[in-house]
Scaffold this motif. Structure first.
Motif, PDB file in Angstrom:
ATOM      1  N   THR A 102       5.210   6.885   1.370  1.00  0.00           N
ATOM      2  CA  THR A 102       5.645   5.670   2.057  1.00  0.00           C
ATOM      3  C   THR A 102       4.934   4.466   1.456  1.00  0.00           C
ATOM      4  O   THR A 102       3.699   4.475   1.313  1.00  0.00           O
ATOM      5  CB  THR A 102       5.329   5.746   3.564  1.00  0.00           C
ATOM      6  N   LEU A 103       5.715   3.446   1.074  1.00  0.00           N
ATOM      7  CA  LEU A 103       5.158   2.181   0.596  1.00  0.00           C
ATOM      8  C   LEU A 103       5.259   1.162   1.736  1.00  0.00           C
ATOM      9  O   LEU A 103       6.366   0.893   2.246  1.00  0.00           O
ATOM     10  CB  LEU A 103       5.918   1.682  -0.632  1.00  0.00           C
ATOM     11  N   GLU A 129       4.928  -6.098   9.180  1.00  0.00           N
ATOM     12  CA  GLU A 129       4.929  -5.110   8.118  1.00  0.00           C
ATOM     13  C   GLU A 129       6.240  -4.325   8.119  1.00  0.00           C
ATOM     14  O   GLU A 129       6.961  -4.288   9.133  1.00  0.00           O
ATOM     15  CB  GLU A 129       3.748  -4.145   8.268  1.00  0.00           C
ATOM     16  N   ALA A 130       6.525  -3.715   6.994  1.00  0.00           N
ATOM     17  CA  ALA A 130       7.714  -2.880   6.855  1.00  0.00           C
ATOM     18  C   ALA A 130       7.354  -1.673   5.985  1.00  0.00           C
ATOM     19  O   ALA A 130       6.572  -1.791   5.036  1.00  0.00           O
ATOM     20  CB  ALA A 130       8.868  -3.660   6.241  1.00  0.00           C
ATOM     21  N   GLU A 131       7.945  -0.528   6.314  1.00  0.00           N
ATOM     22  CA  GLU A 131       7.671   0.706   5.578  1.00  0.00           C
ATOM     23  C   GLU A 131       8.923   1.159   4.834  1.00  0.00           C
ATOM     24  O   GLU A 131      10.010   1.230   5.415  1.00  0.00           O
ATOM     25  CB  GLU A 131       7.192   1.806   6.543  1.00  0.00           C
ATOM     26  N   HIS A 142       0.843  -1.192   0.000  1.00  0.00           N
ATOM     27  CA  HIS A 142       0.000   0.000   0.000  1.00  0.00           C
ATOM     28  C   HIS A 142       0.882   1.247   0.000  1.00  0.00           C
ATOM     29  O   HIS A 142       2.052   1.197   0.391  1.00  0.00           O
ATOM     30  CB  HIS A 142      -0.924   0.007   1.232  1.00  0.00           C
ATOM     31  N   ALA A 143       0.281   2.363  -0.439  1.00  0.00           N
ATOM     32  CA  ALA A 143       0.995   3.640  -0.479  1.00  0.00           C
ATOM     33  C   ALA A 143       0.305   4.653   0.419  1.00  0.00           C
ATOM     34  O   ALA A 143      -0.930   4.714   0.465  1.00  0.00           O
ATOM     35  CB  ALA A 143       1.050   4.175  -1.912  1.00  0.00           C
ATOM     36  N   ARG A 144       1.104   5.417   1.137  1.00  0.00           N
ATOM     37  CA  ARG A 144       0.597   6.505   1.970  1.00  0.00           C
ATOM     38  C   ARG A 144       1.376   7.789   1.651  1.00  0.00           C
ATOM     39  O   ARG A 144       2.610   7.723   1.565  1.00  0.00           O
ATOM     40  CB  ARG A 144       0.750   6.175   3.456  1.00  0.00           C
ATOM     41  N   PRO A 145       0.733   8.922   1.436  1.00  0.00           N
ATOM     42  CA  PRO A 145      -0.722   9.149   1.568  1.00  0.00           C
ATOM     43  C   PRO A 145      -1.522   8.764   0.328  1.00  0.00           C
ATOM     44  O   PRO A 145      -2.732   8.592   0.397  1.00  0.00           O
ATOM     45  CB  PRO A 145      -0.788  10.660   1.783  1.00  0.00           C
ATOM     46  N   SER A 146      -0.861   8.621  -0.835  1.00  0.00           N
ATOM     47  CA  SER A 146      -1.593   8.341  -2.071  1.00  0.00           C
ATOM     48  C   SER A 146      -0.646   7.768  -3.113  1.00  0.00           C
ATOM     49  O   SER A 146       0.585   7.893  -2.999  1.00  0.00           O
ATOM     50  CB  SER A 146      -2.257   9.623  -2.601  1.00  0.00           C
TER      51      SER A 146
END
Length: 214
Positions: free
Chosen positions: A37-38, A69-71, A23-27
């Motif tokens: 951030t992935l 999880e990992a960022e 997933h990606a944050r914020p978009s």
């Protein structure tokens, strides 16, 4: 490309562990020079995560996490950072990579570059429009006073030309009277021909004489 992806998957991701999610944050669509951030998430803890990029075999990030999880952080994004990413993981027991996650397409926009391009196009358009207006004004004249002066000067020139033609037409040379009491008037036929706009031109010195009885 599919063959190459198959080779990468077979090297890193033997089909044993369940695939993780990415997933990606914020978009997924972010501005250049910003941050994103992935996050790769696995179904178990104490695993090593890896982040890869499609069509870029030299890109690879690994990270060990005690959690599930990992960022992976991206700062000061550039246009070259855009692309398709995917991740995988392996446990300390298996030492084998899991299946790859679904591909995540990261899009990076640069509104500053778009704004500069639009502003440049508008500036060039306004410049050409200004040059065209100045040219049109120079062709049609700048003021009514100047137009009136030009018309008056044109009428004066036409009047002077008409007077000059009239003086040439009336030019008469009178010779001395002959012994018989007849006076001859010499008329300039060339002047009459020019005034009448006759295409036939008399040779120089061509005259006609009219007898005037005194």
């Amino acid at each position: 490309m599919r063959k190459r992806m198959t080779q990468i998957n077979s090297e890193f991701f033997p089909e044993k562990l369940p695939k993780p999610s990415l997933h990606a944050r914020p978009s997924l669509v972010v501005e250049a020079r910003s941050n994103v951030t992935l996050k790769c998430q696995a179904p178990s803890k104490n695993v090593t995560f890896i982040l890869l990029k499609v069509n870029d075999s030299g890109y690879k990030q690994e990270q060990f996490s005690t959690e599930d999880e990992a960022e992976f952080h991206f700062t000061d994004l550039k246009l070259k950072d855009a692309g398709s990413y995917f991740c995988a993981y392996k446990t300390t027991a298996s030492h084998e990579w899991s299946e790859s996650s679904e591909h995540l397409q990261l899009v990076i926009t640069d509104t500053r570059t778009i704004f500069v391009a639009i502003f440049s196009c508008i500036s060039i358009l306004l410049l050409f429009l200004s040059v065209f207006i100045i040219y049109r004004c120079s062709q049609h004249g700048s003021s009514p006073e100047e137009s009136t002066k030009r018309i008056s000067h044109s009428k004066l020139s036409e009047q002077e030309a008409a007077e000059a033609d009239l003086s040439r037409m009336e030019r008469v040379s009178v010779s001395t009277a002959d012994p018989q009491g007849v006076t001859y008037a010499e008329l300039n036929i060339n002047a009459l021909s020019e005034a009448a706009s006759d295409t036939t031109q008399e040779p120089p010195g061509s005259h006609e004489y009219a007898a005037v009885k005194v």
